[in-house]
Design a protein around this motif. Structure first.
Motif, PDB file in Angstrom:
ATOM      1  N   THR A   5       0.855  -1.170   0.000  1.00 34.39           N
ATOM      2  CA  THR A   5       0.000   0.000   0.000  1.00 34.39           C
ATOM      3  C   THR A   5       0.897   1.227   0.000  1.00 34.39           C
ATOM      4  OG1 THR A   5      -0.099   0.107   2.402  1.00 34.39           O
ATOM      5  CG2 THR A   5      -1.801  -1.218   1.287  1.00 34.39           C
ATOM      6  N   GLN A   6       0.309   2.363  -0.220  1.00 31.45           N
ATOM      7  CA  GLN A   6       1.062   3.613  -0.320  1.00 31.45           C
ATOM      8  C   GLN A   6       1.888   3.872   0.939  1.00 31.45           C
ATOM      9  OE1 GLN A   6      -1.437   6.913  -1.217  1.00 31.45           O
ATOM     10  NE2 GLN A   6       0.238   8.364  -1.326  1.00 31.45           N
ATOM     11  N   SER A   7       1.402   3.476   2.083  1.00 33.33           N
ATOM     12  CA  SER A   7       2.094   3.794   3.330  1.00 33.33           C
ATOM     13  C   SER A   7       3.247   2.857   3.656  1.00 33.33           C
ATOM     14  CB  SER A   7       1.099   3.788   4.495  1.00 33.33           C
ATOM     15  OG  SER A   7       0.546   2.491   4.632  1.00 33.33           O
ATOM     16  N   GLU A   8       3.357   1.731   2.966  1.00 37.96           N
ATOM     17  CA  GLU A   8       4.418   0.790   3.258  1.00 37.96           C
ATOM     18  C   GLU A   8       5.585   0.955   2.292  1.00 37.96           C
ATOM     19  OE1 GLU A   8       1.885  -2.720   2.862  1.00 37.96           O
ATOM     20  OE2 GLU A   8       2.545  -3.230   4.887  1.00 37.96           O
ATOM     21  N   PHE A   9       6.782   0.879   2.816  1.00 32.17           N
ATOM     22  CA  PHE A   9       8.004   0.850   2.021  1.00 32.17           C
ATOM     23  C   PHE A   9       8.245   2.112   1.204  1.00 32.17           C
ATOM     24  CE2 PHE A   9       6.936  -3.596   2.701  1.00 32.17           C
ATOM     25  CZ  PHE A   9       8.133  -4.100   3.160  1.00 32.17           C
ATOM     26  N   LEU A  10       7.549   3.188   1.462  1.00 32.75           N
ATOM     27  CA  LEU A  10       7.697   4.379   0.642  1.00 32.75           C
ATOM     28  C   LEU A  10       8.288   5.565   1.384  1.00 32.75           C
ATOM     29  CD1 LEU A  10       4.361   4.213  -1.381  1.00 32.75           C
ATOM     30  CD2 LEU A  10       6.636   3.485  -2.095  1.00 32.75           C
ATOM     31  N   VAL A  11       8.589   5.436   2.657  1.00 36.53           N
ATOM     32  CA  VAL A  11       9.113   6.549   3.426  1.00 36.53           C
ATOM     33  C   VAL A  11      10.625   6.399   3.541  1.00 36.53           C
ATOM     34  CG1 VAL A  11       9.048   7.746   5.636  1.00 36.53           C
ATOM     35  CG2 VAL A  11       6.949   6.765   4.692  1.00 36.53           C
ATOM     36  N   GLU A  12      11.328   7.368   2.963  1.00 37.58           N
ATOM     37  CA  GLU A  12      12.786   7.316   2.982  1.00 37.58           C
ATOM     38  C   GLU A  12      13.345   8.138   4.138  1.00 37.58           C
ATOM     39  OE1 GLU A  12      16.750   8.131   0.249  1.00 37.58           O
ATOM     40  OE2 GLU A  12      14.788   8.731  -0.528  1.00 37.58           O
ATOM     41  N   THR A  13      14.332   7.576   4.800  1.00 39.87           N
ATOM     42  CA  THR A  13      15.105   8.297   5.800  1.00 39.87           C
ATOM     43  C   THR A  13      16.415   8.698   5.137  1.00 39.87           C
ATOM     44  OG1 THR A  13      14.142   7.063   7.627  1.00 39.87           O
ATOM     45  CG2 THR A  13      16.273   8.103   8.031  1.00 39.87           C
ATOM     46  N   GLU A  14      16.686   9.981   5.138  1.00 38.57           N
ATOM     47  CA  GLU A  14      17.919  10.483   4.549  1.00 38.57           C
ATOM     48  C   GLU A  14      19.067  10.285   5.539  1.00 38.57           C
ATOM     49  OE1 GLU A  14      18.614  12.105   1.583  1.00 38.57           O
ATOM     50  OE2 GLU A  14      16.581  11.819   0.829  1.00 38.57           O
ATOM     51  N   VAL A  15      20.180   9.782   5.045  1.00 38.88           N
ATOM     52  CA  VAL A  15      21.379   9.659   5.867  1.00 38.88           C
ATOM     53  C   VAL A  15      22.078  11.011   5.820  1.00 38.88           C
ATOM     54  CG1 VAL A  15      23.580   8.475   6.166  1.00 38.88           C
ATOM     55  CG2 VAL A  15      21.581   7.201   5.352  1.00 38.88           C
ATOM     56  N   LEU A  87      16.362  -1.638   4.697  1.00 38.99           N
ATOM     57  CA  LEU A  87      15.020  -1.602   5.266  1.00 38.99           C
ATOM     58  C   LEU A  87      15.091  -1.173   6.732  1.00 38.99           C
ATOM     59  CD1 LEU A  87      12.007  -2.440   4.775  1.00 38.99           C
ATOM     60  CD2 LEU A  87      12.653  -4.688   5.666  1.00 38.99           C
ATOM     61  N   ARG A  88      14.286  -0.181   7.080  1.00 36.17           N
ATOM     62  CA  ARG A  88      14.192   0.248   8.478  1.00 36.17           C
ATOM     63  C   ARG A  88      13.210  -0.649   9.236  1.00 36.17           C
ATOM     64  NH1 ARG A  88      14.889   5.013  10.702  1.00 36.17           N
ATOM     65  NH2 ARG A  88      12.750   4.953  11.473  1.00 36.17           N
ATOM     66  N   LYS A  89      13.289  -0.589  10.535  1.00 37.01           N
ATOM     67  CA  LYS A  89      12.372  -1.348  11.387  1.00 37.01           C
ATOM     68  C   LYS A  89      10.913  -0.995  11.084  1.00 37.01           C
ATOM     69  CE  LYS A  89      11.162  -2.075  16.225  1.00 37.01           C
ATOM     70  NZ  LYS A  89      11.460  -1.684  17.621  1.00 37.01           N
TER      71      LYS A  89
END
Length: 148
Positions: A5-15, A87-89
């Motif tokens: 879904t749109q909310s899964e796997f789509l949020v990037e954390t910038e290093v 992949l983040r937690k």
């Protein structure tokens, strides 16, 4: 085919540019050390990550060939360098350039270390396309994003 879904796997954390992600593993790939930056970026606490297989942060977008190459290279006593999507937690993700090598004591391989740094947006885009192509050619899982 994987569906998200749109909310899964789509949020990037910038290093952050001035940060270095560091971890060490035993010879089987279990994490023995993770610096504070690794914990902050991955979303895991020290207690949660130590003793786990480093593959806990393997993103499903990564082709298996990348990790086969990594293991073949470091087991041959060489240094591996590559671009990795992790992949983040919380199921988000982050991109890094990874440098993985053996740690030797008295000439004997005792563990592996990984140093990871941020990459540019252009590099992320290039490697996302490359990894999608690699997975498709090997009939590995393909992403399909469904907007709800």
């Amino acid at each position: 085919m994987m569906e998200f879904t749109q909310s899964e796997f789509l949020v990037e954390t910038e290093v952050p540019e001035d940060e270095l992600i560091i971890s060490r593993t035993d010879l089987s790939g279990r994490i023995t050390y993770a610096n504070e930056t690794f914990c902050d970026i991955s979303g895991y606490s020290q207690e949660e990550i130590i003793g786990k297989a480093h593959s806990i942060v393997r993103h499903p977008d990564m082709p298996s060939a990348a990790f086969e190459d990594l293991w073949d290279t470091i087991k041959a006593g060489k240094q591996w360098k590559g671009i990795v999507k992790n992949l983040r937690k919380d199921k988000g993700f982050y991109w890094v350039e990874a440098l993985v090598s053996g740690v030797y004591k008295n000439g004997e391989l005792v563990e592996y270390k990984s140093l990871r740094t941020p990459i540019t947006y252009e590099t992320k885009l290039k490697y996302q396309r490359l990894y999608d192509k690699m997975r498709s050619e090997k009939n590995e899982r393909i992403r399909k994003v469904i907007y709800t």
